[in-house]
Motif scaffolding. Structure first.
Motif, PDB file in Angstrom:
ATOM      1  N   ASP A 178      34.928  36.522  41.182  1.00  0.00           N
ATOM      2  CA  ASP A 178      34.946  37.581  40.179  1.00  0.00           C
ATOM      3  C   ASP A 178      34.981  38.917  40.922  1.00  0.00           C
ATOM      4  O   ASP A 178      34.766  38.991  42.126  1.00  0.00           O
ATOM      5  CB  ASP A 178      33.753  37.490  39.233  1.00  0.00           C
ATOM      6  N   TRP A 179      35.272  40.006  40.185  1.00  0.00           N
ATOM      7  CA  TRP A 179      35.426  41.317  40.828  1.00  0.00           C
ATOM      8  C   TRP A 179      35.006  42.419  39.866  1.00  0.00           C
ATOM      9  O   TRP A 179      35.251  42.338  38.662  1.00  0.00           O
ATOM     10  CB  TRP A 179      36.876  41.523  41.273  1.00  0.00           C
ATOM     11  N   TYR A 180      34.365  43.438  40.427  1.00  0.00           N
ATOM     12  CA  TYR A 180      33.835  44.563  39.645  1.00  0.00           C
ATOM     13  C   TYR A 180      34.500  45.852  40.109  1.00  0.00           C
ATOM     14  O   TYR A 180      34.688  46.066  41.318  1.00  0.00           O
ATOM     15  CB  TYR A 180      32.320  44.656  39.825  1.00  0.00           C
ATOM     16  N   HIS A 181      34.808  46.724  39.183  1.00  0.00           N
ATOM     17  CA  HIS A 181      35.451  47.988  39.524  1.00  0.00           C
ATOM     18  C   HIS A 181      34.462  49.056  39.952  1.00  0.00           C
ATOM     19  O   HIS A 181      34.877  50.123  40.418  1.00  0.00           O
ATOM     20  CB  HIS A 181      36.299  48.498  38.344  1.00  0.00           C
ATOM     21  N   ASN A 204      35.009  42.783  35.850  1.00  0.00           N
ATOM     22  CA  ASN A 204      36.202  43.411  35.287  1.00  0.00           C
ATOM     23  C   ASN A 204      37.446  42.566  35.521  1.00  0.00           C
ATOM     24  O   ASN A 204      38.460  42.739  34.850  1.00  0.00           O
ATOM     25  CB  ASN A 204      36.432  44.793  35.904  1.00  0.00           C
ATOM     26  N   ASN A 205      37.356  41.648  36.497  1.00  0.00           N
ATOM     27  CA  ASN A 205      38.549  40.893  36.868  1.00  0.00           C
ATOM     28  C   ASN A 205      38.127  39.718  37.733  1.00  0.00           C
ATOM     29  O   ASN A 205      36.936  39.525  38.018  1.00  0.00           O
ATOM     30  CB  ASN A 205      39.527  41.796  37.637  1.00  0.00           C
ATOM     31  N   GLY A 206      39.104  38.925  38.150  1.00  0.00           N
ATOM     32  CA  GLY A 206      38.900  37.882  39.140  1.00  0.00           C
ATOM     33  C   GLY A 206      39.992  37.972  40.179  1.00  0.00           C
ATOM     34  O   GLY A 206      41.070  38.540  39.920  1.00  0.00           O
ATOM     35  N   ALA A 306      42.774  30.152  37.869  1.00  0.00           N
ATOM     36  CA  ALA A 306      41.317  30.129  37.992  1.00  0.00           C
ATOM     37  C   ALA A 306      40.789  30.705  36.686  1.00  0.00           C
ATOM     38  O   ALA A 306      40.773  31.924  36.487  1.00  0.00           O
ATOM     39  CB  ALA A 306      40.849  30.937  39.191  1.00  0.00           C
ATOM     40  N   GLU A 307      40.417  29.820  35.764  1.00  0.00           N
ATOM     41  CA  GLU A 307      39.995  30.240  34.424  1.00  0.00           C
ATOM     42  C   GLU A 307      38.482  30.416  34.407  1.00  0.00           C
ATOM     43  O   GLU A 307      37.728  29.475  34.605  1.00  0.00           O
ATOM     44  CB  GLU A 307      40.463  29.209  33.399  1.00  0.00           C
ATOM     45  N   VAL A 325      42.702  34.133  35.692  1.00  0.00           N
ATOM     46  CA  VAL A 325      43.139  34.723  36.954  1.00  0.00           C
ATOM     47  C   VAL A 325      44.278  33.862  37.505  1.00  0.00           C
ATOM     48  O   VAL A 325      44.180  32.634  37.543  1.00  0.00           O
ATOM     49  CB  VAL A 325      41.960  34.775  37.953  1.00  0.00           C
ATOM     50  N   LEU A 326      45.344  34.510  37.943  1.00  0.00           N
ATOM     51  CA  LEU A 326      46.558  33.781  38.318  1.00  0.00           C
ATOM     52  C   LEU A 326      47.012  34.115  39.735  1.00  0.00           C
ATOM     53  O   LEU A 326      46.844  35.243  40.212  1.00  0.00           O
ATOM     54  CB  LEU A 326      47.700  34.133  37.355  1.00  0.00           C
ATOM     55  N   ALA A 327      47.586  33.114  40.397  1.00  0.00           N
ATOM     56  CA  ALA A 327      48.367  33.299  41.615  1.00  0.00           C
ATOM     57  C   ALA A 327      49.658  32.520  41.432  1.00  0.00           C
ATOM     58  O   ALA A 327      49.778  31.697  40.517  1.00  0.00           O
ATOM     59  CB  ALA A 327      47.600  32.802  42.839  1.00  0.00           C
ATOM     60  N   GLU A 328      50.647  32.778  42.279  1.00  0.00           N
ATOM     61  CA  GLU A 328      51.943  32.107  42.150  1.00  0.00           C
ATOM     62  C   GLU A 328      52.103  31.027  43.207  1.00  0.00           C
ATOM     63  O   GLU A 328      51.798  31.251  44.385  1.00  0.00           O
ATOM     64  CB  GLU A 328      53.085  33.115  42.284  1.00  0.00           C
ATOM     65  N   VAL A 329      52.554  29.853  42.779  1.00  0.00           N
ATOM     66  CA  VAL A 329      52.964  28.787  43.695  1.00  0.00           C
ATOM     67  C   VAL A 329      54.486  28.746  43.656  1.00  0.00           C
ATOM     68  O   VAL A 329      55.081  28.431  42.621  1.00  0.00           O
ATOM     69  CB  VAL A 329      52.376  27.424  43.282  1.00  0.00           C
TER      70      VAL A 329
END
Length: 580
Positions: A178-181, A204-206, A306-307, A325-329
């Protein structure tokens, strides 16, 4: 020795050190039959950066987020030379390593070491004889890992002992968080007040490997936003990839998946497993898994997901958090177009009410305990010599701040500059109740801990210094003789989830002298006291003696104006570092 030869000697030493640093930081080490001393040089600093496109102050090691990967072989000796260039103290914990024979390097201030003062150096040095697998390192001081001080720590087994050496072609390390602003300073100021009612800050995000995107229209006023970018993984078709997945979150659990691909689970917290095929993988804060993914699908690009388990976070309504949260394969040959693949949950457009993604709830509990069995079988630890019931609760203290309690005790940490390991040198020392000390004095005693969480939300509990057996996990109240236990080759790991309104039962053998923390790995809950400590084999620990350079850390005391649990607040422009 002449001055010239002395200078040449110093230059050669620095060159070797730089070579070690370059090799250790940049590429996996080749296995050598003779163990080596892998040396890492770290400088801890602060800067402004935007992992998800939103600029904020971050604490870094060697100007990196995530921090440098430590990658070594079983039997190698790890030396980490830390230069603390901050204006406040820090420490580092090596999550998953038992620190056998080296308990003073475990990195917990107030328990087994004193903090590294600002403007000084400290060297961690420890072996890896008894541990392999996927682990991580993080700061263990004043919530600093939330602000960026995290990285992966991979220990490879010897070729003759690695059961999965031929089961995959390549590997990738995946650090999710997780990530905080905002930095932890202002977040803690609100959290540690009566107004928060104990509701931990909402992320705020991941991030996946330190990257993600953010909708700038939803950014907090006063912050700079450029939108960010996602991590991209390039895969070859028809290959087998080992993914080492680490959850370095402050609070969030995740459900990890790759669209249209299955995951073969082969490791949990450093323990090799009988392979288990799943579509998705729940992973809580502090936990690690290895999975094998075969790229045998259509040549195109796919979302890695990553839900975030919002069911185990405070209510996110009205926040700017997107929990997916998404990344690309990217398969080779598919080009760089964005994926169009869909996950397992597709909302019904005809539904009258907003549908809740079931992945959010599934993320909040571990994989089925009875489906996870170590590849190397071990019998259940018995007979039990110490059975400890720990009741988890939260209530307001005399200042009306909501705090966490284990058996009615909220841990305040004591004095970080007079740690428990030093206090133990006096065999008759009496510990404060708020230190929550429990002694384990008989070698090889079998300790059972029953976590009673029958009235609260889920908690991932981590035990330092040990890999434990998870012998029970369920909902409701644990009942001796009635609740079903996993008695046949039980799972071994170091971080296990205590489910919402439920219980978890673990066992370990007291055979590792040291001071070992047991705590919830929701970092906010550490701050509010959901911590205790074991002094294991105190007489043997006294006889080991604390190295002089470790004991010397305790001589400096805290910097001027220092206050525990104040978090990271960026220094004002022109402000000079603290001085004694």
């Amino acid at each position: 020795m002449t001055t010239l030869s002395f200078c040449r000697s110093i230059a050669a030493t620095l060159l070797v050190a730089l070579l070690f640093f370059t090799i250790a930081d940049a590429a996996p080490p080749e296995f050598t039959s003779t163990p080596r001393n892998r040396i890492f040089f770290w400088k801890v600093t602060t800067t402004n950066m935007a992992p998800d496109g939103v600029m904020r102050p971050v604490i870094l090691v060697n100007e990196k987020y995530p921090g440098p990967k430590i990658e070594v072989n079983r039997g190698d000796f790890i030396t980490v030379v830390v230069e603390n260039a901050l204006d406040f103290p820090t420490t580092f914990h090596w999550h998953g390593l038992t620190m056998r024979d080296d308990p003073w390097y475990d990195g917990v201030p107030g328990q087994n070491q004193c903090p590294i003062p600002p403007g000084t150096n400290f060297t961690y040095a420890f072996g890896t004889d008894d541990v392999v697998g996927t682990h991580w390192w993080h700061a263990h001081f004043d919530n600093q890992y939330i602000d960026g001080l995290v990285g992966s720590l991979i220990i490879r087994d010897t070729p003759e002992k690695d059961p999965f050496l031929g089961a995959y072609d390549e590997e990738r390390t995946i650090l999710i968080s997780d990530w905080y602003h905002n930095p932890t300073g202002p977040l803690l100021q609100t959290y540690l007040s009566p107004q928060s009612s104990g509701m931990e800050p909402i992320p705020n995000n991941g991030l996946i490997n330190g990257k993600h995107t953010f909708d700038c229209s939803k950014v907090q006023a006063g912050l700079t936003c450029t939108g960010g970018e996602r991590t991209v993984f390039h895969f070859l078709p028809n290959q087998r990839y080992r993914l080492r997945i680490i959850n370095s979150s402050a609070a969030a659990a995740f459900l990890f998946s790759i669209d249209e691909h299955q995951l073969q689970v082969i490791e949990a917290d450093g323990t090799d497993l009988n392979p288990l095929l799943v579509d998705s993988l729940p992973i809580n804060a502090g936990q690690r898994y290895s999975v094998i993914v075969t790229t045998n699908q259509e040549i195109k690009n796919y979302w890695m997901r990553a839900e975030m388990g919002v069911e185990c976070l405070p209510d996110i309504k009205g926040t700017n958090l997107d929990p997916i949260v998404l990344a690309e394969v990217r398969y080779q040959g598919a080009g760089a177009v964005a994926p169009t693949s869909v996950g397992r949950f597709v909302p019904d457009p005809k539904a009258k009410e907003t549908q809740v993604n079931p992945a959010f709830a599934a993320a909040c509990q571990d994989l089925d305990l009875f489906q996870l069995h170590p590849l190397r079988s071990e019998p259940i630890l018995e007979p039990i010599t110490n059975s400890i019931l720990l009741r988890i609760s939260f209530k307001r203290d005399e200042s009306e701040v909501m705090r966490g309690y284990l058996n009615g005790i909220t841990f305040t940490g004591g004095n970080p500059w007079v740690p428990t390991i030093v206090q133990n040198l006096n065999a008759s020392h009496e510990y404060e109740v708020s230190q929550h000390v429990m002694k384990l004095e008989k070698r090889d005693s079998i300790v059972q801990i029953i976590f009673d969480n029958s009235r609260g939300g889920e908690h991932p509990f981590h035990l330092h210094g040990h890999v434990f057996q998870v012998v029970g996990q369920g909902h409701g109240v644990y009942e001796e003789g009635k609740s079903v236990l996993n008695t046949i080759n039980p799972l071994r790991r170091d971080t296990a989830t205590v489910p919402k309104n439920g219980y978890t039962v673990i066992r370990f053998k007291a055979d590792n002298p040291g001071v070992w923390a047991l705590h919830c790995h929701i970092e906010w809950h550490v701050t509010t006291g959901l911590v205790m400590q074991f002094i294991e084999l105190p007489d043997e620990l006294r006889a080991m003696k604390i190295p002089a350079h470790v004991a010397k850390l305790c001589e400096t005391g805290p910097p001027n104006d220092f206050k525990m649990h104040s978090g990271f607040t960026p220094p004002a422009a022109g402000k000079k570092p603290h001085k004694k």
